[in-house]
Design a protein around this motif. Structure first.
Motif, short mmCIF file in Angstrom:
data_model
loop_
_atom_site.label_atom_id
_atom_site.label_comp_id
_atom_site.label_asym_id
_atom_site.label_seq_id
_atom_site.Cartn_x
_atom_site.Cartn_y
_atom_site.Cartn_z
N GLY A 31 73.53 28.94 50.60
CA GLY A 31 72.87 28.37 51.77
C GLY A 31 73.83 27.83 52.80
N THR A 32 75.11 27.76 52.46
CA THR A 32 76.13 27.32 53.43
C THR A 32 76.94 28.49 53.98
OG1 THR A 32 77.69 26.87 51.64
CG2 THR A 32 76.34 25.01 52.41
N GLU A 79 72.23 27.62 46.09
CA GLU A 79 72.79 26.42 46.72
C GLU A 79 74.32 26.50 46.72
OE1 GLU A 79 72.54 21.57 46.40
OE2 GLU A 79 71.17 22.81 45.23
N VAL A 103 71.74 31.70 58.44
CA VAL A 103 72.48 30.58 57.87
C VAL A 103 73.06 29.78 59.04
CG1 VAL A 103 74.37 29.87 56.34
CG2 VAL A 103 73.04 31.95 55.82
N ARG A 106 72.25 23.45 59.88
CA ARG A 106 71.17 22.65 59.30
C ARG A 106 70.67 23.20 57.97
NH1 ARG A 106 66.48 23.01 62.17
NH2 ARG A 106 67.13 24.93 63.14
N GLY A 107 70.95 24.45 57.67
CA GLY A 107 70.46 25.07 56.44
C GLY A 107 70.15 26.54 56.64
N GLU A 123 59.95 30.38 49.97
CA GLU A 123 60.79 29.25 49.59
C GLU A 123 60.82 29.08 48.06
OE1 GLU A 123 61.72 25.07 51.62
OE2 GLU A 123 59.62 25.29 51.01
N ILE A 128 65.92 27.42 47.13
CA ILE A 128 66.58 26.39 47.93
C ILE A 128 65.67 26.07 49.11
CG2 ILE A 128 68.93 27.05 47.27
CD1 ILE A 128 69.25 28.28 50.07
#
Length: 142
Positions: A31-32, A79, A103, A106-107, A123, A128
């Protein structure tokens, strides 16, 4: 336009950074925006990552394409990556068989869900937290 080439040749255009968008297959992505190489699944085996490494650092924009989940039903969007990293924070967009995900700082922003798939179900399948895209927006949300 777009072009497809075998993995062994995918890095050929990267050294001078003329490649605008790179699209390595991914397994998994975080997610980053971290990108992990695939692992052969054999204890002690060396992960395969050659051409994807060139794309991850050589392309100005990195988009990955993959199935949303493993055969076992686990999300490939995680994550934190547990496989060896190919690129750190390099992924801008993820295309899966269920949705297009951006991506951002903020997320992860969910957009373009397959017909009939509700945001809450996406989701749940992703595992995540996801952010909703602004209606009608086609830009990567900042």
């Amino acid at each position: 336009g777009a072009a497809h080439c075998p993995p062994g040749r995918s890095g050929a255009g990267v050294p001078g950074r003329p490649l605008v968008r790179g699209g390595p297959g991914a397994c998994p992505a975080s997610g980053t925006g971290d990108l992990a190489t695939s692992h052969p699944g054999v204890p002690g085996a060396v992960p395969a990552g050659g051409g994807a490494m060139d794309l991850a650092i050589g392309a100005r924009h990195v988009f990955v394409m993959m199935e949303h989940q493993t055969r076992e039903g686990q999300s490939k969007i995680v994550e934190h990556c547990t496989y060896p990293l190919t690129g750190i924070g390099c992924v801008e967009r993820i295309y899966t068989d269920l949705a297009t995900l951006d991506v951002v700082e903020r997320g992860v922003v969910a957009r373009d869900l397959v017909e009939g798939l509700a945001f809450d179900e996406l989701e749940r399948l992703t595992g995540i937290p996801l952010l909703r895209a602004d209606p009608g927006s086609t830009k990567v949300a900042a």
